[in-house]
Scaffold this active site. Sequence first.
Site, PDB file in Angstrom:
ATOM      1  N   GLU A   3      -1.610  -1.046  -4.818  1.00 13.85           N
ATOM      2  CA  GLU A   3      -2.725  -0.813  -5.138  1.00 13.85           C
ATOM      3  C   GLU A   3      -1.894   0.729  -5.810  1.00 13.85           C
ATOM      4  OE1 GLU A   3      -4.735   2.673  -2.472  1.00 13.85           O
ATOM      5  OE2 GLU A   3      -5.104   0.802  -1.528  1.00 13.85           O
ATOM      6  N   ASP A  57      -2.227   0.915   7.315  1.00 18.84           N
ATOM      7  CA  ASP A  57      -1.712   0.681   6.331  1.00 18.84           C
ATOM      8  C   ASP A  57      -0.945  -0.363   6.040  1.00 18.84           C
ATOM      9  OD1 ASP A  57      -1.412   3.551   5.522  1.00 18.84           O
ATOM     10  OD2 ASP A  57      -0.027   3.365   6.981  1.00 18.84           O
ATOM     11  N   ASP A 108       0.154  -0.916   0.236  1.00 20.80           N
ATOM     12  CA  ASP A 108       0.082   0.335  -0.019  1.00 20.80           C
ATOM     13  C   ASP A 108       0.918   1.320  -0.275  1.00 20.80           C
ATOM     14  OD1 ASP A 108      -2.028   1.706   0.096  1.00 20.80           O
ATOM     15  OD2 ASP A 108      -2.118   1.314   2.503  1.00 20.80           O
TER      16      ASP A 108
END
Length: 186
Positions: free
Chosen positions: A73, A145, A7
């Site tokens: 992502e 996260d 991420d």
Amino acid sequence: MRILGIDPGLQTTGFGVVDVDGHRLRYVASGTVRTTGRATGLALGDLPGRLKVLFDGVSEVAARYQPSTAAVEIIFVNVNPQSTLLLGQARGAALTALVNANLPVAEYTALQMKKAVVGHGRAAKSQVQEMVRRLLELPGLPGTDAADALGLAITHAHAGAAMARVGEVAQLTRRQHAMYKAGRSY
């Protein structure tokens, strides 16, 4: 198969590592790579230095856990174009580290990850954390996260298997189609 989820973020990049055996998921590790603060000694304005910390951190995670694939992502266009550009650079550093480690990389939007993990794409971060905890049978909630990164790994575990099956069917269809076209393949 071992999947590394990333991420990306310029200040904090989450990572999560999951082992997949059929439909079973097993938690391996998760955490964050931080690019500011006392540990790095870097200021917010030192963008090249922070990108290097991010590259080195993701490289270290990949080397330590030896994943077979990675999921990252895809960023969204933010209201503030400057923030979007900075996040894109952080994502680029993470992608470069993964490619440098010879990992195949799959990409998913936050919406896709939330839908795969929680069941709907507008889930709150707390819902993602809770579902990741349940799916991986963790004793406590991972950080936001790290939870997103683990969610990306889980998403790839499910989507990757489905896409592999689609690929097998597509190959079979092409072969059959080639037989009907006098052996020509495309």
